[in-house]
Design a protein around this motif. Structure first.
Motif, short mmCIF file in Angstrom:
data_model
loop_
_atom_site.label_atom_id
_atom_site.label_comp_id
_atom_site.label_asym_id
_atom_site.label_seq_id
_atom_site.Cartn_x
_atom_site.Cartn_y
_atom_site.Cartn_z
N THR A 263 60.94 -61.33 24.74
CA THR A 263 59.89 -61.97 24.41
C THR A 263 59.85 -63.40 25.16
O THR A 263 58.67 -62.93 26.17
CB THR A 263 59.35 -62.01 23.21
OG1 THR A 263 59.41 -61.27 22.28
CG2 THR A 263 58.16 -62.62 22.42
N ASP A 267 56.55 -63.58 28.07
CA ASP A 267 55.99 -64.38 28.48
C ASP A 267 56.09 -65.33 29.49
O ASP A 267 54.89 -66.21 30.05
CB ASP A 267 56.17 -65.78 26.70
CG ASP A 267 55.90 -65.89 26.10
OD1 ASP A 267 55.00 -64.92 25.26
OD2 ASP A 267 56.45 -66.10 24.66
N LYS A 555 52.50 -69.10 21.10
CA LYS A 555 53.23 -68.48 20.31
C LYS A 555 53.63 -68.62 18.98
O LYS A 555 54.01 -67.44 17.75
CB LYS A 555 54.40 -69.30 20.55
CG LYS A 555 54.64 -69.14 22.06
CD LYS A 555 56.15 -70.10 22.84
CE LYS A 555 56.43 -69.79 24.20
NZ LYS A 555 55.38 -69.62 25.46
N ARG A 558 51.12 -66.00 17.26
CA ARG A 558 51.40 -65.02 17.19
C ARG A 558 52.78 -64.85 15.85
O ARG A 558 52.32 -63.84 15.41
CB ARG A 558 52.26 -64.60 18.92
CG ARG A 558 53.19 -62.89 18.25
CD ARG A 558 53.60 -63.49 20.68
NE ARG A 558 54.45 -64.47 20.38
CZ ARG A 558 55.40 -64.78 21.96
NH1 ARG A 558 54.88 -64.12 23.19
NH2 ARG A 558 55.67 -65.97 21.81
N GLN A 562 52.27 -61.13 13.58
CA GLN A 562 52.69 -60.98 13.22
C GLN A 562 53.11 -61.00 11.75
O GLN A 562 53.41 -59.83 11.20
CB GLN A 562 54.17 -61.32 14.20
CG GLN A 562 54.24 -60.82 15.42
CD GLN A 562 55.55 -61.75 15.98
OE1 GLN A 562 56.75 -62.53 15.30
NE2 GLN A 562 55.77 -61.58 17.39
N GLU A 567 50.17 -57.60 16.23
CA GLU A 567 50.58 -58.09 17.17
C GLU A 567 49.27 -58.73 18.27
O GLU A 567 48.48 -58.42 18.98
CB GLU A 567 51.42 -56.72 18.01
CG GLU A 567 52.69 -55.99 17.59
CD GLU A 567 53.31 -57.06 16.67
OE1 GLU A 567 54.15 -57.72 17.54
OE2 GLU A 567 54.20 -57.13 15.81
N LEU A 568 50.48 -59.67 18.83
CA LEU A 568 49.99 -60.46 19.82
C LEU A 568 50.01 -60.84 20.75
O LEU A 568 51.31 -60.90 21.11
CB LEU A 568 48.96 -62.08 19.55
CG LEU A 568 48.60 -63.01 19.67
CD1 LEU A 568 47.20 -62.27 20.10
CD2 LEU A 568 48.63 -65.05 19.80
N THR A 569 49.56 -59.28 22.16
CA THR A 569 50.10 -59.49 23.16
C THR A 569 49.71 -60.60 24.50
O THR A 569 47.86 -60.99 24.15
CB THR A 569 49.98 -58.08 23.77
OG1 THR A 569 48.40 -57.48 23.95
CG2 THR A 569 50.64 -56.71 23.03
N ARG A 570 50.03 -60.18 25.61
CA ARG A 570 50.04 -61.37 26.94
C ARG A 570 48.21 -60.75 27.59
O ARG A 570 48.65 -59.56 28.22
CB ARG A 570 51.12 -61.82 27.80
CG ARG A 570 51.38 -63.48 27.17
CD ARG A 570 50.68 -64.12 27.51
NE ARG A 570 51.69 -65.28 27.00
CZ ARG A 570 51.14 -66.49 27.45
NH1 ARG A 570 49.98 -66.65 27.33
NH2 ARG A 570 52.22 -68.07 26.86
N SER A 603 43.38 -67.85 27.19
CA SER A 603 45.26 -67.94 26.75
C SER A 603 45.58 -69.55 27.55
O SER A 603 44.48 -70.15 27.03
CB SER A 603 45.05 -66.62 27.60
OG SER A 603 46.91 -66.84 26.10
#
Length: 621
Positions: A263, A267, A555, A558, A562, A567-570, A603
């Motif tokens: 992960t 990032d 982070k 995220r 979770q 789920e937190l994606t880029r 972001s």
């Protein structure tokens, strides 16, 4: 420095000692003091760290101060330092000073924090550890702490909040004040940075020309060096006295959650505009980054004729290549594209080759950047492209020294200007070019060689500055791979006239670019240079509201999501998209969720900080 005479009053009465509640941080040559009780952040030079440390071991009088460092600073300068450090409680006249000052301070929420207050009786903080850079702290507040949290809005003093809580809980005001102050100190500490203490109610800052003071909104992401500062080293480099930090109180209910390496690697790779916009998005007018990149190349006439040879200098971002080539197909481009990727890493080259194996006319080559031209056998490319890669290259320290009117030719060393070890500081200064003929330079690695090779005019530089040495060497390699019609597109964050600064994000050190100096070097190599805002070049919809974070806060958020099934994606979340994610997680009140125009922050990225440096020959087609 003029010595104090007997009739002159001392610069302060009594004695002063250093607050036990400060820590030092460092970013390159810049030092910072963080006050753990108030959340103040002060930027300073290394000599001011020494000034503060003079007061560390024991209370010192004005006479002792003048005897020790009176030769280095005059009385007026010392008074200025003392005024700031005493006002901000770095230097204390007595042991009760901080306690009394705290009573009158206004606790307020810091920026870029992640606090889930959906249940007001059980507030949860999520804090990314900026020192180990691989863990998130989850701090659960009990009912009393959660109640205290609701009062921290910058409008009540510590004493006023304590009075309210004492009445609610039928407790003594004195004991409640002590508990409130101790709890706030946990939350304002550099390990957490969730709270700041202001000398004024925050409402008074509204409408002011310069707004909220920086110390109330700044966070400290750099390396803590308190132990290094206070560990005594002798001239031979041996440790005389090793400084051990005193144990401190920590939140009662705190869990440490480790982020897995995969992960963290995602990032690092995902923290670029091209990665965020690999798919079509509203912020790019429903285009993908590959489409936008193709539009930029076409705008400048870089793609023409039957064949176009493109060289991309990369650290393994294969998605942009695929998106670009797919855009060429969608637009039915008549020019045949030959795409070469060059990376210094053999494993990255192998991974990219495997990922792009199905695409025709794509080659992947690896090797040292300083040997790129020879490894590519001097081929000539029509386009050379580097996307957010220059910041990864070395930047080195240089010091400018004035010649005080002397003829520098007498001091010029005719021997090699490069040290045997590229990491060593060159001991001898060298005479500058005509534009700099009243100064000399000393610097790390091959800095001096580059200054003279590219005839850099550094007359506007500060005494100590960083030089983008890696980028300058790369320009030399690019020139060897360029023909008369080659165009070079270099995308990175930086400024036209500002000397580089060092940043530390996602575990990597990066350096901003001084595009003015890069253009000077490019001119020496036969190029003309043009800088522009990259977001304008690739057509960012600048005013679209986007979910905005720092990379550290991302982070923390995220982790929070979770734990609630999301789920937190880029990716670049619009306001509507992120609000839906919060709703799906049933998080109805989170501090602090931000939405800003796309040009300001997407972001963890700041699009307006990125520039395009386009290099070309004198005649364009």
């Amino acid at each position: 420095m003029t010595e104090q005479n007997e009739t002159q009053s001392p610069i302060f009465e009594g004695t002063l000692f250093l607050s036990p509640n400060i820590d030092y941080f460092r970013n390159g040559d810049d030092f910072f003091v963080y006050h753990n009780t108030y959340g103040y952040i002060l930027k300073m030079s290394e000599d001011l760290v020494d000034f503060l440390e003079f007061f560390h071991d024991a209370p010192k009088s004005a006479d002792e101060l003048m005897a020790q460092i009176g030769e280095a600073f005059d009385a007026e300068t010392l008074n200025g330092f003392l005024s700031i450090f005493r006002t901000l409680a770095c230097l204390l006249p007595n042991e009760d000073f901080e306690t009394q000052k705290t009573r009158d301070m206004y606790p307020t929420l810091a920026r870029w924090i992640t606090v889930d207050q959906t249940d007001p009786k059980s507030v949860v903080m999520y804090v990314f550890d900026t020192q180990d850079r691989r863990t998130v702290m989850r701090i659960r507040l009990d009912a009393w702490e959660s109640n205290l949290w609701q009062h921290i809005r910058g409008e009540k003093t510590v004493a006023e909040i304590a009075g309210i809580l004492a009445e609610e809980n039928n407790e003594s005001v004195e004991s409640t004040e002590l508990r409130v102050a101790a709890t706030l100190a946990l939350w304002s500490h550099c390990d957490v940075q969730a709270v700041k203490l202001s000398a004024e109610p925050c409402g008074t800052f509204r409408g002011r020309r310069f707004g909220i003071p920086p110390y109330l909104v700044s966070t400290m992401p750099y390396e803590k060096v308190t132990r290094d500062v206070r560990t005594e080293i002798d001239e031979a480099g041996n440790t005389v006295t090793y400084y051990e930090e005193l144990p401190r109180a920590t939140p009662t209910d705190m869990a440490i959650i480790t982020i897995d390496e995969a992960t963290l690697d995602q990032d690092r790779r995902g923290a670029r505009l091209s990665a965020l916009f690999h798919a079509p998005h509203a912020a790019l007018a429903d285009r993908a980054y590959g489409d936008a990149l193709l539009d930029v190349f076409k705008k400048y006439g870089a793609i023409r004729g039957e064949t176009c040879r493109i060289l991309e200098i990369t650290d393994g971002d294969a998605k942009t290549v695929r998106a670009f080539l797919e855009a060429c197909q969608r637009q039915a481009l008549q020019t045949k594209i030959h795409y070469t990727l060059y990376t210094p890493s053999e494993p990255m080259a192998a991974a990219m080759l495997e990922e792009l194996a199905d695409l025709p006319n794509v080659a992947v080559t690896f090797g040292e950047l300083d040997r790129m031209a020879s490894i590519l056998e001097g081929k000539v490319f029509d386009i050379v492209y580097s996307n957010e890669y220059l910041a990864n290259l070395a930047s080195v320290n240089v010091r400018k020294i004035a010649l005080d009117g002397k003829d520098g030719d007498e001091d010029e060393d005719e021997e090699s200007q490069e040290g045997e070890d590229a990491g060593e500081r060159i001991p001898e200064p060298y005479h500058a070019e005509a534009a700099n003929d009243r100064m000399t330079f000393i610097g790390e690695g091959d800095a001096i060689h580059l200054i003279f090779k590219y005839k850099l005019n550094l007359a506007d530089s500060p005494e100590d500055f960083l030089l983008n040495s890696g980028s300058l060497r790369l320009l030399g390699q690019i020139a060897k791979l360029s023909g008369f019609t080659t165009q070079v597109f270099l995308v990175e964050f930086g400024e036209e006239v500002k000397y580089p600064i060092q940043t530390f994000e996602d575990g990597d050190v990066a350096f901003s670019q001084h595009f003015g100096i890069l253009k000077q070097a490019a001119k020496t190599l036969g190029f003309l240079g043009q800088t522009s805002y990259w977001m304008e070049e690739f057509g960012l919809v600048r005013d679209l509201p986007m979910f905005a974070t720092t990379r550290s806060q991302f982070k923390a958020i995220r982790q929070m999501l979770q734990e609630h099934g999301q789920e937190l994606t880029r990716k670049p979340y619009t306001r509507a998209e992120f609000e839906k994610k919060l709703a799906d997680a049933q998080r109805t009140s989170v501090v602090e969720i931000n939405y800003e125009p796309a040009e300001d922050r997407i972001s963890g990225l700041v699009p307006h900080a990125y520039k395009l440096l386009r290099l070309y020959k004198e005649i364009e087609f």
